[in-house]
Design an enzyme around this catalytic site. Structure first.
Site, short mmCIF file in Angstrom:
data_model
loop_
_atom_site.label_atom_id
_atom_site.label_comp_id
_atom_site.label_asym_id
_atom_site.label_seq_id
_atom_site.Cartn_x
_atom_site.Cartn_y
_atom_site.Cartn_z
N ASP A 1 49.84 75.68 57.79
CA ASP A 1 49.22 76.14 56.54
C ASP A 1 49.81 75.42 55.35
O ASP A 1 50.09 76.04 54.31
CB ASP A 1 49.41 77.65 56.41
N LYS B 1 46.91 69.66 53.84
CA LYS B 1 45.90 69.41 54.88
C LYS B 1 46.09 68.03 55.50
O LYS B 1 45.83 67.84 56.69
CB LYS B 1 44.49 69.58 54.32
N GLU C 1 40.54 83.05 51.36
CA GLU C 1 41.23 84.24 50.84
C GLU C 1 40.64 84.71 49.51
O GLU C 1 40.42 83.94 48.59
CB GLU C 1 42.74 83.97 50.65
N ASP D 1 45.29 77.13 59.41
CA ASP D 1 44.50 77.72 58.34
C ASP D 1 43.66 76.64 57.65
O ASP D 1 43.96 75.44 57.74
CB ASP D 1 45.42 78.41 57.31
N ASN D 2 42.60 77.04 56.96
CA ASN D 2 41.85 76.16 56.05
C ASN D 2 41.17 74.97 56.72
O ASN D 2 40.97 73.93 56.08
CB ASN D 2 42.76 75.62 54.95
C1 LIG Z 1 45.94 74.13 46.01
O1 LIG Z 1 44.63 74.28 46.52
C2 LIG Z 1 44.17 75.61 46.45
C3 LIG Z 1 42.82 75.69 47.08
C4 LIG Z 1 41.70 75.50 46.24
C5 LIG Z 1 40.40 75.63 46.76
C6 LIG Z 1 40.21 75.95 48.08
C7 LIG Z 1 41.31 76.14 48.93
C8 LIG Z 1 42.61 76.00 48.43
C9 LIG Z 1 43.75 76.21 49.39
C10 LIG Z 1 43.71 77.34 50.22
C11 LIG Z 1 44.74 77.57 51.12
O2 LIG Z 1 44.74 78.66 51.95
C12 LIG Z 1 45.82 76.68 51.21
N1 LIG Z 1 46.83 76.92 52.13
C13 LIG Z 1 47.90 76.08 52.15
N2 LIG Z 1 48.02 75.01 51.37
C14 LIG Z 1 47.04 74.69 50.49
O3 LIG Z 1 47.17 73.66 49.78
C15 LIG Z 1 45.87 75.56 50.38
C16 LIG Z 1 44.83 75.32 49.47
MG LIG Z 2 46.08 78.38 53.65
#
Ligand SMILES: COCc1ccccc1-c1cc(O)c2[nH]cnc(=O)c2c1
Ligand SMILES: [Mg+2]
Length: 214
Positions: A141, A144, A199, A169-170
């Site tokens: 997590d 990416k 989330e 995740d993601n």
């Molecule tokens: C910094 O971007 C934030 C963001 C922005 C838009 C969509 C998703 C995310 C996102 C969501 C997550 O669960 C994440 N988990 C771990 N490292 C991440 O960079 C991360 C980014």
């Molecule tokens: Mg994440």
């Protein structure tokens, strides 16, 4: 107040959650991030998928790549059998500092070792540092673009056993296309996608569960 988003989350936890009660700390983070300001915790919906995998695997050794504020760290640690250990790696010193305090508030710091540094530098040190051999579960997590190189590094460091579960995740949002292609096409993994939502938002995301076949 609070100079950063992680600091504001910590302050909310300290002001509202019950000391030593991990579930109240998890709920406090979720209500803050759902109602006050979004933050990149795995969250409650994907968190239930994470919980189910932890309960199914019953891991003795867990690795988490990407701690942030310690939300998923708490979700995992609260479900571990006695004697199990969770090692979590975080690149950002400030995130790690906040996570340590949130884990402390939840009373979960005894099951968790939080290391600060680049996963690529820390992964090769883990066997010796913790006198361990293989991970039973890896929760991915972090950045990416690091998912695939770090997975290959875990293989090269002989940290994966036949049956080790990787949960990422993601994989839809922001997405990890190279990682997905690898685990879905390599004969060394059996992979399965768990659809969910990003989330705190009505946006599609999901988690990929990949079993290492040895
Ligand atoms: C910094 O971007 C934030 C963001 C922005 C838009 C969509 C998703 C995310 C996102 C969501 C997550 O669960 C994440 N988990 C771990 N490292 C991440 O960079 C991360 C980014
Ligand atoms: Mg994440």
């Amino acid at each position: 107040s609070g100079k950063s988003r992680p600091m504001r989350i910590l302050q909310y936890v300290q002001n509202t959650a019950v000391q030593g009660d991990a579930n109240s700390v998890i709920s406090a983070v979720d209500s803050y991030c759902a109602n006050v300001e979004w933050a990149m915790n795995v969250g409650d919906k994907k968190g239930e998928i994470l919980d189910a995998v932890v309960l199914d695997v019953r891991p003795r050794w867990v690795l988490e790549l990407g701690t942030y504020c310690g939300y998923s760290t708490m979700r995992i640690a609260r479900l571990l059998p006695p004697g199990a250990r969770l090692i979590t790696l975080e690149m950002n010193h400030h995130y790690a500092q906040v996570a340590k305090q949130i884990l402390g508030h939840a009373g979960l710091d005894s099951q968790v070792d939080l290391l600060v540094g680049a996963s690529s530098a820390l992964i090769p040190q883990l066997k010796k540092k913790f006198d361990m051999d293989k991970f039973d579960l890896v929760f991915i997590d972090h950045w990416k673009t690091s998912y695939l190189p770090d997975t290959k590094l875990l293989e090269e460091c002989d940290l994966l056993a036949s049956g080790t579960v990787l949960l990422a995740d993601n994989v839809t949002c922001p997405g990890a296309p190279e990682y997905l292609h690898y685990v879905r096409n390599s004969p060394r993994y059996k992979s399965l996608y768990f659809p969910s939502q990003l989330e705190y938002l009505r946006v599609e995301d999901g988690m990929e569960k990949s079993v290492f076949l040895g």
